[in-house]
Design a protein around this motif. Structure first.
Motif, PDB file in Angstrom:
ATOM      1  N   THR A 124     -30.166  53.129  76.035  1.00  0.00           N
ATOM      2  CA  THR A 124     -30.902  51.944  75.555  1.00  0.00           C
ATOM      3  C   THR A 124     -32.236  52.369  74.955  1.00  0.00           C
ATOM      4  OG1 THR A 124     -29.897  50.699  77.349  1.00  0.00           O
ATOM      5  CG2 THR A 124     -31.729  49.651  76.208  1.00  0.00           C
ATOM      6  N   SER A 125     -32.903  53.314  75.626  1.00  0.00           N
ATOM      7  CA  SER A 125     -34.209  53.750  75.130  1.00  0.00           C
ATOM      8  C   SER A 125     -34.111  54.225  73.676  1.00  0.00           C
ATOM      9  CB  SER A 125     -34.747  54.900  75.991  1.00  0.00           C
ATOM     10  OG  SER A 125     -34.788  54.535  77.350  1.00  0.00           O
ATOM     11  N   PHE A 153     -39.406  45.983  80.676  1.00  0.00           N
ATOM     12  CA  PHE A 153     -38.993  47.199  81.371  1.00  0.00           C
ATOM     13  C   PHE A 153     -39.772  48.349  80.712  1.00  0.00           C
ATOM     14  CE2 PHE A 153     -36.405  50.927  82.145  1.00  0.00           C
ATOM     15  CZ  PHE A 153     -36.026  50.767  83.465  1.00  0.00           C
ATOM     16  N   ASP A 156     -39.100  50.328  77.193  1.00  0.00           N
ATOM     17  CA  ASP A 156     -39.279  49.636  75.912  1.00  0.00           C
ATOM     18  C   ASP A 156     -40.731  49.731  75.459  1.00  0.00           C
ATOM     19  OD1 ASP A 156     -36.989  48.636  77.372  1.00  0.00           O
ATOM     20  OD2 ASP A 156     -36.749  47.121  75.811  1.00  0.00           O
ATOM     21  N   ASP A 219     -33.675  43.053  73.948  1.00  0.00           N
ATOM     22  CA  ASP A 219     -33.112  43.981  74.920  1.00  0.00           C
ATOM     23  C   ASP A 219     -32.229  43.149  75.862  1.00  0.00           C
ATOM     24  OD1 ASP A 219     -32.609  45.482  77.231  1.00  0.00           O
ATOM     25  OD2 ASP A 219     -34.477  46.609  77.064  1.00  0.00           O
ATOM     26  N   CYS A 221     -30.183  44.289  78.286  1.00  0.00           N
ATOM     27  CA  CYS A 221     -29.684  45.056  79.434  1.00  0.00           C
ATOM     28  C   CYS A 221     -29.254  44.164  80.593  1.00  0.00           C
ATOM     29  CB  CYS A 221     -30.749  46.035  79.925  1.00  0.00           C
ATOM     30  SG  CYS A 221     -30.831  47.522  78.929  1.00  0.00           S
ATOM     31  N   HIS A 222     -30.019  43.102  80.845  1.00  0.00           N
ATOM     32  CA  HIS A 222     -29.723  42.260  82.014  1.00  0.00           C
ATOM     33  C   HIS A 222     -28.994  40.970  81.650  1.00  0.00           C
ATOM     34  CE1 HIS A 222     -31.801  44.590  85.132  1.00  0.00           C
ATOM     35  NE2 HIS A 222     -32.502  45.038  84.090  1.00  0.00           N
ATOM     36  N   TYR A 244     -24.021  49.962  81.767  1.00  0.00           N
ATOM     37  CA  TYR A 244     -23.725  50.388  83.143  1.00  0.00           C
ATOM     38  C   TYR A 244     -24.082  49.324  84.170  1.00  0.00           C
ATOM     39  CZ  TYR A 244     -28.549  52.003  82.274  1.00  0.00           C
ATOM     40  OH  TYR A 244     -29.862  52.088  81.882  1.00  0.00           O
ATOM     41  N   LYS A 245     -24.590  48.179  83.722  1.00  0.00           N
ATOM     42  CA  LYS A 245     -24.905  47.114  84.685  1.00  0.00           C
ATOM     43  C   LYS A 245     -23.730  46.137  84.747  1.00  0.00           C
ATOM     44  CE  LYS A 245     -29.851  47.415  83.477  1.00  0.00           C
ATOM     45  NZ  LYS A 245     -30.401  48.207  84.561  1.00  0.00           N
TER      46      LYS A 245
END
Ligand SMILES: Cc1ncc(COP(=O)(O)O)c(C=O)c1O
Length: 411
Positions: A124-125, A153, A156, A219, A221-222, A244-245
């Motif tokens: 992601t980074s 996070f 970012d 983003d 991710c969540h 991966y979450k």
């Protein structure tokens, strides 16, 4: 289709072990409700597709999703047959070369994106870097500010600071809803706050960024795999997210990058690696970018992680992210009802992701004890207990058990 369990696998069925967690058959109103909700839960059978250690209530899928049972067998095949037997032929014959776009197309419907707009690869980074620099380049030279979610996070923020230095812009902290001025080039926002579980209003923020003539990078991710995102419906410019979450791709599985279809032709990657070249095997000294999603690639794809992710995505067959969201809201509501600690996750459903964060004294030590007693969540300094609810494998009985064990630990 239900993938077959792996042969000679230990019993990781996810059924609670004999004594690790409290007995829920006590006839209490909450226990009855949990049993009723579990019985009515259409997603409950999916739990059998995952491995969760016996005696464990796994509430850390917002950090590392659980292992789908069928993935080890697939990886065995990838390693022994595709790599071992076919070797280099697999780049073509096993479809390795096109895996980043093929798997991107599997993720696309889960985030409301069209086929051909998502590519999988890198972390992601790294994708934040690609998307943010490309966003600044898209916005033009007269805009000198990059707005970054003030609660982001950390990665970012770090990446944005470097991107700002490289592109001659300055960072301005931003809270979703803040006004956006004519100097803003790009806005980088987390869809769900990793610490509090707060969900930001993606349609409204995207519309506000566009009204100011700027470019937005989300983003996810969540939120990817946890709730509907609607990237295409809301005209999002760029988005990144990890797998991966809530997508259960495995530790360090590659992230994804979304570029809006009408921005693909002008997408100017700051990392134009050879696999994003229009003719990668032409080995030309000069760079000519590929069209479409492949332009977001950099170097050789990490095939083992990528194919584990692809296999893990099979659990979504016939499952809608809307159904997952509906269960997640009832599940997190129920957990909030069962616990006595103060929540920092907003109660309003439109402001809540798929995790519950509770404020707690000695949160680090409390989480350690919870894990020792079979309730796996995590801790974020200084005082936050985080519990992620992945509706594919977490049920209402789990939520009640976790709340009761928390009550015991606090007592
Ligand atoms: C919101 C958010 N962004 C970025 C990251 C970091 O992603 P990566 O380690 O894949 O670069 C995380 C990791 O948990 C995250 O929660």
């Amino acid at each position: 289709m239900k993938p077959a369990p792996v042969q000679s696998e230990p019993d990781l069925s996810g059924r609670p072990g004999p004594s690790a967690v409290p007995d829920l058959s006590d006839g209490s109103a909450l226990a009855r409700r949990a049993a009723e909700l579990d019985a009515a839960d259409e997603l409950a059978p999916l739990r059998e597709l995952f491995t969760v250690a016996p005696g464990t209530v796994y509430l850390d899928g917002n950090s590392l999703g659980a292992l789908p049972r069928h993935v080890p067998a697939r990886m065995q095949e990838v390693i022994t047959h595709e790599w071992g037997a076919l070797g280099i032929r697999s780049w073509e014959e096993s479809g390795w070369w096109t895996a980043p776009e093929r798997i991107g197309d599997r993720i696309a419907p889960l985030v409301g994106a069209a086929p051909g707009t998502v590519v999988v690869g890198d972390s992601t980074s790294v994708n934040v870097f690609k998307a943010l620099v490309a966003a600044v380049r898209t916005a033009g030279d007269d805009r000198d500010e990059i707005l970054v979610d003030a609660e982001t996070f950390p990665t970012d923020g770090y990446i944005a600071a470097s991107a700002a230095r490289m592109t001659g812009r300055r960072i301005v902290p931003y809270a979703p809803g803040d006004p956006i001025g004519p100097r803003t080039a790009a806005v980088l926002v987390n869809h769900v706050d990793y610490r509090t579980g707060r969900l930001h209003d993606l349609p409204a923020v995207t519309a506000a960024v566009h009204a100011a003539g700027a470019v937005v990078v989300w983003d996810l991710c969540h939120s990817a795999g946890a709730l509907p995102v609607g990237l295409a419906a809301h005209g999002v410019d760029f988005a990144v997210g990890c797998t991966y979450k809530y997508l259960n791709g495995g530790p360090g599985s590659p992230a994804f990058l979304y570029v809006r279809p009408d921005l693909q032709a002008s997408f100017d990657s700051p990392l134009p690696g050879w696999t994003s070249h229009v003719d990668p095997f032409g080995m030309e000294p000069g760079y000519t970018p590929a069209d479409g999603a492949p332009r977001g690639r950099v170097g050789t794809p990490d095939i083992l992680s990528m194919l584990a992710l692809e296999s893990a995505l099979d659990v979504w067959e016939g499952v809608s992210v809307e159904a997952v969201r509906a269960k997640s809201l009832v599940l997190t509501d129920f957990f909030l009802e069962c616990v006595s600690l103060g929540s920092v996750t907003p109660a309003a459903p439109e402001l809540r992701g798929s995790q519950v964060s509770l404020r707690c004294e000695n949160a680090g030590a409390v989480m350690k004890e919870l894990i020792a007693r079979g309730v796996v969540g995590d801790f974020r300094p200084p005082d936050i207990l985080r519990f992620g609810f992945t509706p594919l494998y977490v049920g209402f009985g789990d939520a009640l058990r976790a709340a009761r064990v928390l009550g015991e630990v606090l007592a």
